[in-house]
Design an enzyme around this catalytic site. Structure first.
Site, PDB file in Angstrom:
ATOM      1  N   LYS A  69      29.933  19.481  35.428  1.00  0.00           N
ATOM      2  CA  LYS A  69      30.918  20.553  35.239  1.00  0.00           C
ATOM      3  C   LYS A  69      31.303  21.191  36.556  1.00  0.00           C
ATOM      4  CE  LYS A  69      33.511  23.750  33.580  1.00  0.00           C
ATOM      5  NZ  LYS A  69      34.830  23.468  32.994  1.00  0.00           N
ATOM      6  N   CYS A  80      37.114  29.964  36.676  1.00  0.00           N
ATOM      7  CA  CYS A  80      36.371  28.726  36.895  1.00  0.00           C
ATOM      8  C   CYS A  80      36.392  28.270  38.353  1.00  0.00           C
ATOM      9  CB  CYS A  80      36.953  27.648  35.995  1.00  0.00           C
ATOM     10  SG  CYS A  80      37.291  28.298  34.363  1.00  0.00           S
TER      11      CYS A  80
HETATM   12  N1  SAJ Z   1      46.496  25.406  40.855  1.00  0.00           N
HETATM   13  C1  SAJ Z   1      47.221  25.086  42.009  1.00  0.00           C
HETATM   14  N2  SAJ Z   1      47.621  23.795  42.173  1.00  0.00           N
HETATM   15  C2  SAJ Z   1      47.333  22.811  41.254  1.00  0.00           C
HETATM   16  C3  SAJ Z   1      46.600  23.162  40.083  1.00  0.00           C
HETATM   17  C4  SAJ Z   1      46.198  24.470  39.900  1.00  0.00           C
HETATM   18  O1  SAJ Z   1      47.502  25.943  42.863  1.00  0.00           O
HETATM   19  O2  SAJ Z   1      47.742  21.670  41.469  1.00  0.00           O
HETATM   20  C5  SAJ Z   1      46.027  26.800  40.675  1.00  0.00           C
HETATM   21  C6  SAJ Z   1      46.576  27.468  39.412  1.00  0.00           C
HETATM   22  O3  SAJ Z   1      47.783  28.113  39.677  1.00  0.00           O
HETATM   23  C7  SAJ Z   1      45.471  28.458  39.071  1.00  0.00           C
HETATM   24  C8  SAJ Z   1      44.210  27.752  39.541  1.00  0.00           C
HETATM   25  O4  SAJ Z   1      44.631  26.759  40.483  1.00  0.00           O
HETATM   26  O5  SAJ Z   1      45.625  29.664  39.791  1.00  0.00           O
HETATM   27  C9  SAJ Z   1      43.426  27.093  38.421  1.00  0.00           C
HETATM   28  O6  SAJ Z   1      44.303  26.342  37.672  1.00  0.00           O
HETATM   29  P1  SAJ Z   1      43.805  25.239  36.616  1.00  0.00           P
HETATM   30  O7  SAJ Z   1      45.008  24.510  36.184  1.00  0.00           O
HETATM   31  O8  SAJ Z   1      42.698  24.454  37.156  1.00  0.00           O
HETATM   32  O9  SAJ Z   1      43.336  26.152  35.402  1.00  0.00           O
HETATM   33  P2  SAJ Z   1      41.883  26.651  34.892  1.00  0.00           P
HETATM   34  O10 SAJ Z   1      41.115  27.206  36.005  1.00  0.00           O
HETATM   35  O11 SAJ Z   1      42.150  27.509  33.727  1.00  0.00           O
HETATM   36  O12 SAJ Z   1      41.221  25.323  34.331  1.00  0.00           O
HETATM   37  C10 SAJ Z   1      40.266  24.598  35.024  1.00  0.00           C
HETATM   38  C11 SAJ Z   1      40.375  23.171  34.489  1.00  0.00           C
HETATM   39  N3  SAJ Z   1      39.504  22.339  35.266  1.00  0.00           N
HETATM   40  C12 SAJ Z   1      39.933  21.121  35.644  1.00  0.00           C
HETATM   41  O13 SAJ Z   1      41.023  20.679  35.366  1.00  0.00           O
HETATM   42  C13 SAJ Z   1      38.941  20.308  36.423  1.00  0.00           C
HETATM   43  C14 SAJ Z   1      39.983  23.171  33.017  1.00  0.00           C
HETATM   44  O14 SAJ Z   1      39.966  21.869  32.512  1.00  0.00           O
HETATM   45  C15 SAJ Z   1      38.585  23.779  32.874  1.00  0.00           C
HETATM   46  O15 SAJ Z   1      38.182  23.837  31.540  1.00  0.00           O
HETATM   47  C16 SAJ Z   1      38.628  25.178  33.421  1.00  0.00           C
HETATM   48  O16 SAJ Z   1      38.960  25.128  34.785  1.00  0.00           O
HETATM   49  C17 SAJ Z   1      37.231  25.776  33.218  1.00  0.00           C
HETATM   50  O17 SAJ Z   1      37.103  26.565  32.257  1.00  0.00           O
HETATM   51  O18 SAJ Z   1      36.334  25.366  33.907  1.00  0.00           O
END
Ligand code: SAJ
Length: 446
Positions: free
Chosen positions: A220, A274
């Site tokens: 994770k 996360c």
């Molecule tokens: N972000 C970027 N660029 C990207 C992707 C995301 O700047 O290419 C930013 C987003 O704007 C946001 C942050 O990163 O501020 C996190 O975005 P996210 O899409 O990862 O959203 P989370 O944090 O809600 O979800 C992540 C996911 N983890 C992965 O994809 C590995 C989700 O599947 C997990 O369940 C979640 O963390 C968690 O609960 O751990």
């Protein structure tokens, strides 16, 4: 013929993880679910909302409100703050927050330890306990298990079952990601693992993968560190492209034209419950329980790069204002979007906290707008978008909320004092903005 006994499941922590999994399980034949939520000032109100069949999340959550209302009406789901209900449960899921400390990045397991004490004190023999919260590798067996055994006098793996199975949910896709993403399950022993696999088979359509608890915990944290590193790479390359005077989003498209390349999307920062902390949980776990010293510097550097993006955006604002001969201490900034993720109301660890702090530290007046977020202590928050931009010297776009894609440059320009846009999420069209007379700057836009 006697009715088969109901499987009673207790889900502790009514948040973005606990609520959807509880509702999905309650919708299964022969299952009865009780949510347990502390009557805290911040979250206690959710108890009444859920018991009224309401979904407490503001953002767009396809299918969740209907599901909650159905299982509450069926009498298969209710929420309480009374922990003693745990004594009647066959299965207990633990979905509490596991934050890290802002300064030393160490995990703060106050809720996790308190809930483990409560469960250990009340649970009956042969209960299956599953930790779903993200924890530092080693936590389930070195922190949770000893508390459960001490409080219950029972032995994990023999008198009760213990497993770890992490969530992969994201706001906006809560139900979809639980049902359709592969699920990893680790057990303290095979019987615990098999029982947890049977549980998830009730709601997960995707493959369920079995392993041991330490491997599941580590997967994770590495899974999220992997994403954070990829985002940091995209963010650093965005700054490279800005310096070269080219468009990082075009570069990304060209690179991703090769199917197996997945360059992530640069932006104004990384938020959520996360990614900003899971790297530190990984770091803590290997320092605390690792067999030999190793310092994962690479993932820590990625954290630093992603944490720098709001500061980089503030520099962009200052440069643009200076180009218009406006001192930042005399400027009004309209911040569009405070949530960390598009079309959600979630502000946990949102990068806009740092952005507002940086802008206000330089004396700017900041007015924030967000279509979904209810409270944002860092700055004045309004639902009136045009009110927020009236008299502003700069618009900063920080979240990719759908309504921002429809903004009218003509309308914005007529309301603003100085037509400047800093686009932190590649929402607006640069050419159209400049044609409409805006000074446009964007993350990754050289
Ligand atoms: N972000 C970027 N660029 C990207 C992707 C995301 O700047 O290419 C930013 C987003 O704007 C946001 C942050 O990163 O501020 C996190 O975005 P996210 O899409 O990862 O959203 P989370 O944090 O809600 O979800 C992540 C996911 N983890 C992965 O994809 C590995 C989700 O599947 C997990 O369940 C979640 O963390 C968690 O609960 O751990």
């Amino acid at each position: 013929m006697a009715k088969p006994a109901l499987t009673r499941i207790g889900v502790i922590g009514m948040g973005y993880v606990g609520i959807p999994v509880a509702a999905l399980l309650a919708d299964q034949k022969g299952v009865d679910v009780t949510g347990v939520q502390r009557l805290s000032q911040r979250s206690g109100w959710k108890i009444d909302a859920l018991n009224a069949g309401k979904c407490p999340f503001e953002g767009d959550e396809p299918g969740l409100e209907a599901l909650i209302s159905r299982v509450v009406q069926k009498g298969r789901f209710r929420v309480t703050d009374d922990f003693s209900v745990i004594q009647d449960m066959d299965i207990v899921l633990i979905d509490v927050q596991t934050p890290t400390d802002g300064a030393d990045h160490k995990p703060r397991y106050l809720s996790l330890k308190e809930v483990s004490r409560q469960v250990g004190t009340t649970m009956k023999r042969s209960t299956l306990v599953v930790i779903e919260s993200t924890v530092a590798p080693g936590t389930t067996q070195h922190v949770v298990q000893p508390i459960l055994e001490r409080k219950s006098g029972l032995k994990a793996g023999r008198d009760f079952h213990l497993a770890y199975s992490y969530e992969r949910v994201m706001p906006g896709r809560l139900l979809d990601y639980i049902v359709n993403l592969p699920r990893i399950v680790g057990g303290v022993n095979k019987r615990s693992c098999d029982r947890a696999v049977r549980l998830y088979k009730r709601i997960v359509k995707a493959p369920i993968l079995s392993t041991d608890i330490l491997t599941a915990e580590t997967s994770k944290t590495i899974e999220n560190a992997y994403r954070d590193v990829n985002i940091a790479f995209a963010n650093e390359m965005a700054m490279v492209c800005e310096s070269l005077g080219i468009d990082a989003y075009e570069v990304r498209e060209l690179i991703n034209s090769r199917a197996e390349r997945h360059m992530h999307v640069p932006g104004i920062g990384v938020g959520g419950h996360c990614l900003p902390k899971d790297t530190w949980l990984l770091n803590y776990g290997v320092h605390k329980y690792g067999r030999f010293p190793i310092n994962p510097g690479f993932v820590q550097l990625a954290r630093k790069i992603n944490d720098f993006m709001p500061i980089h955006a503030t520099e962009m604002v200052k440069h643009a204002l200076a180009a218009k001969k406006i001192a930042i201490r005399e400027a009004k900034i309209a911040l569009l979007g405070v949530a960390y993720l598009e079309d959600s109301d979630d502000v946990r660890n949102t990068p806009t906290y740092d952005l507002v702090r940086e802008l206000e530290a330089d004396g700017a007046e900041v007015v924030a707008h967000d279509p979904y977020v209810k409270t944002f202590p860092e700055a004045e928050l309004t639902k009136d978008l045009y009110g927020a931009v009236t008299g502003a010297d700069c618009i900063v776009i920080a979240t990719r909320h759908r309504p921002y894609f429809k903004l009218s440059f003509k309308k914005l320009k007529s309301l603003m004092r100085t037509p400047i846009i800093v686009d932190g999420r590649n929402v607006l069209d640069r050419v159209k903005a400049e044609k409409a007379g805006f000074l446009y700057k964007g993350i990754g836009k050289g």
